[in-house]
Write an enzyme that holds these catalytic residues in place. Sequence first.
Site, mmCIF file in Angstrom:
data_model
loop_
_atom_site.group_PDB
_atom_site.id
_atom_site.type_symbol
_atom_site.label_atom_id
_atom_site.label_comp_id
_atom_site.label_asym_id
_atom_site.label_seq_id
_atom_site.Cartn_x
_atom_site.Cartn_y
_atom_site.Cartn_z
ATOM 1 N N ARG A 61 29.623 -7.624 -0.514
ATOM 2 C CA ARG A 61 28.483 -8.274 -1.156
ATOM 3 C C ARG A 61 28.222 -7.662 -2.536
ATOM 4 O O ARG A 61 28.360 -6.454 -2.729
ATOM 5 C CB ARG A 61 27.246 -8.164 -0.258
ATOM 6 C CG ARG A 61 27.424 -8.942 1.037
ATOM 7 C CD ARG A 61 26.311 -8.723 2.034
ATOM 8 N NE ARG A 61 25.073 -9.338 1.616
ATOM 9 C CZ ARG A 61 23.968 -9.357 2.364
ATOM 10 N NH1 ARG A 61 23.986 -8.779 3.557
ATOM 11 N NH2 ARG A 61 22.864 -9.935 1.923
ATOM 12 N N SER A 83 20.071 -12.625 -6.057
ATOM 13 C CA SER A 83 19.204 -12.059 -5.021
ATOM 14 C C SER A 83 17.911 -11.555 -5.644
ATOM 15 O O SER A 83 17.916 -11.014 -6.755
ATOM 16 C CB SER A 83 19.915 -10.906 -4.307
ATOM 17 O OG SER A 83 19.061 -10.281 -3.363
ATOM 18 N N SER A 84 16.822 -11.713 -4.906
ATOM 19 C CA SER A 84 15.546 -11.119 -5.315
ATOM 20 C C SER A 84 15.494 -9.634 -4.980
ATOM 21 O O SER A 84 14.610 -8.917 -5.459
ATOM 22 C CB SER A 84 14.392 -11.829 -4.607
ATOM 23 O OG SER A 84 14.439 -11.579 -3.207
ATOM 24 N N GLN A 85 16.432 -9.168 -4.151
ATOM 25 C CA GLN A 85 16.382 -7.776 -3.686
ATOM 26 C C GLN A 85 16.606 -6.770 -4.797
ATOM 27 O O GLN A 85 16.131 -5.642 -4.730
ATOM 28 C CB GLN A 85 17.399 -7.581 -2.559
ATOM 29 C CG GLN A 85 17.053 -8.364 -1.302
ATOM 30 C CD GLN A 85 18.194 -8.424 -0.310
ATOM 31 O OE1 GLN A 85 19.271 -7.848 -0.523
ATOM 32 N NE2 GLN A 85 17.993 -9.153 0.776
ATOM 33 N N ARG A 134 10.272 -2.635 4.354
ATOM 34 C CA ARG A 134 9.466 -2.338 3.165
ATOM 35 C C ARG A 134 8.427 -1.254 3.470
ATOM 36 O O ARG A 134 8.242 -0.313 2.695
ATOM 37 C CB ARG A 134 8.776 -3.605 2.658
ATOM 38 C CG ARG A 134 9.699 -4.547 1.888
ATOM 39 C CD ARG A 134 9.058 -5.915 1.682
ATOM 40 N NE ARG A 134 9.811 -6.738 0.742
ATOM 41 C CZ ARG A 134 10.924 -7.388 1.043
ATOM 42 N NH1 ARG A 134 11.428 -7.295 2.268
ATOM 43 N NH2 ARG A 134 11.546 -8.133 0.126
ATOM 44 N N ASP A 189 16.156 -17.693 5.171
ATOM 45 C CA ASP A 189 16.469 -17.069 6.460
ATOM 46 C C ASP A 189 16.098 -17.946 7.650
ATOM 47 O O ASP A 189 16.342 -17.553 8.800
ATOM 48 C CB ASP A 189 15.774 -15.707 6.578
ATOM 49 C CG ASP A 189 16.529 -14.619 5.833
ATOM 50 O OD1 ASP A 189 17.685 -14.856 5.442
ATOM 51 O OD2 ASP A 189 15.959 -13.529 5.628
ATOM 52 N N ARG A 240 27.159 -18.715 4.697
ATOM 53 C CA ARG A 240 26.376 -19.556 5.606
ATOM 54 C C ARG A 240 26.387 -21.042 5.217
ATOM 55 O O ARG A 240 25.738 -21.846 5.893
ATOM 56 C CB ARG A 240 24.935 -19.050 5.695
ATOM 57 C CG ARG A 240 24.819 -17.710 6.390
ATOM 58 C CD ARG A 240 23.378 -17.277 6.527
ATOM 59 N NE ARG A 240 23.281 -15.928 7.065
ATOM 60 C CZ ARG A 240 22.187 -15.192 7.034
ATOM 61 N NH1 ARG A 240 21.076 -15.683 6.472
ATOM 62 N NH2 ARG A 240 22.176 -13.969 7.533
ATOM 63 N N GLY A 299 21.868 -5.292 3.963
ATOM 64 C CA GLY A 299 21.932 -5.472 2.521
ATOM 65 C C GLY A 299 20.645 -5.130 1.802
ATOM 66 O O GLY A 299 20.655 -4.425 0.781
ATOM 67 N N SER A 344 14.341 -16.913 -4.188
ATOM 68 C CA SER A 344 13.545 -16.325 -3.103
ATOM 69 C C SER A 344 12.300 -15.619 -3.626
ATOM 70 O O SER A 344 12.168 -14.393 -3.549
ATOM 71 C CB SER A 344 14.409 -15.361 -2.284
ATOM 72 O OG SER A 344 15.573 -16.012 -1.819
#
Length: 450
Positions: free
Chosen positions: A138, A181-183, A44, A326, A357, A109, A209
């Site tokens: 993904r 995803s929060s991404q 970031r 994570d 996972r 990612g 997340s």
Amino acid sequence: MTTPASQHAPHADGMPDSFDVVVHPARELRGTLRAQPSKNYTTRYLLAAALTAGEVRVVGVATSEDAGAMLRCLQAWGAGVELIGDDAVIRGFGAKPGADVTLNPGNAGAVARFLMGVSVLTTGTRFVTDYPDSLGKRPQGDLLEALSRLGAQVSSQDGKFPISLSGPVRGGALEVSAEKSSQYASALMFLAPLLPAGLDLHLTGDIKSHAPLRQTLDTLSAFGIRAIANNNLSRISIPGAQAYQASRIMVPGDYPGSAAILAAAALLPGDVRLSNLRENDLQGEREAVNVLREMGADIVRTGDSLTVHGGQPLRAVTRDGDGFTDAVQALTATAAFAEGQTTWENVYTLRLKECDRISDTRRELEKLGFRAAETNDSLSISGAASVAGGVTADGHGDHRMIMLLTLIGLRATSPIRITGAHHIRKSYPMFFRHLEELGASFEYVAATRD
């Protein structure tokens, strides 16, 4: 410890390009370590530094493959990058990354998604990956759809790599799904202040997340960007026509990787002290400390240091794992030796990582002799007093899976071999070396497969 001469030249961690690791049982772990720099904050901060129009010194950057991927892509876009000791000095391109550039984020990612958001400030950015069976599979569709609604020209393979993006785009109100995803939202947040009209984001669905979103907001604030968010982060407003500004910023310690060290210390007798972990850090994996305590681990905090008095009996827990995804793999290792059945709930996003996972972890645990079960969004592990070892486990090309299997190997009665252990470099290149400093013993041997 052996390192075959037939392997490629060693990396900074002193190990070859690719290797399997043989984990030997350990009697105890004892010593002091400094937590590695945060991977999530490093990526970031590096991106925000490149979005300035000046020079920023990012102090204490992570040496992970993800950090390297971000630096490589920023350079390709025209940023100046100079590594000085543990720091990175970035000369930014501001709101004008280079046009007609191909970026390869490797298997990172979050890096890929953050860059995709920013890419619509320019034209002709193409994203490729040399990990077609991991990052290439993904999903990116929710982010690409949002960028398309802003006016971007988008080309992809059914929402997956390779991807081409071009601006310009407009600002204003925009919905983006946060189910997977929060991404995706973080990517748009990095873009927003550089658009004339900014963005009023509405995050839809069951937001995953929250902690990484707060880390992105924290990064924007550190670089002088104003943003307004409601309590549950479903609405985030970032005014436009702002400028990223900073001259020096320090990366905090990494909680996701440290969760594996803390879990290892809890599993074995001895005293392990881990420094450089801020008590009020925004990383969601900080909750791993509380989870370990709930399981019975003896952990004492003194300032930014945590000391684990290991070898205490552990008990099972049931927890919503979405806030510390994570750290779930590392905590699964402690669950494997805890009394009772541990369940991680609300962790569907674990299926969308470097490997699945949930299902892949269940299969590896069963191969090792544990009982495990799964649902669509949960993983349950029945603890055992011991595990025989003496098998080869599949690392699945996933750094978190490798951490989990390593921790189990430390408690096994016979060695465990983990395939593709070099993938640990994605987030924690010094993982094995740090455990060796505490008394663990490994062999590094020619990889059976990548």
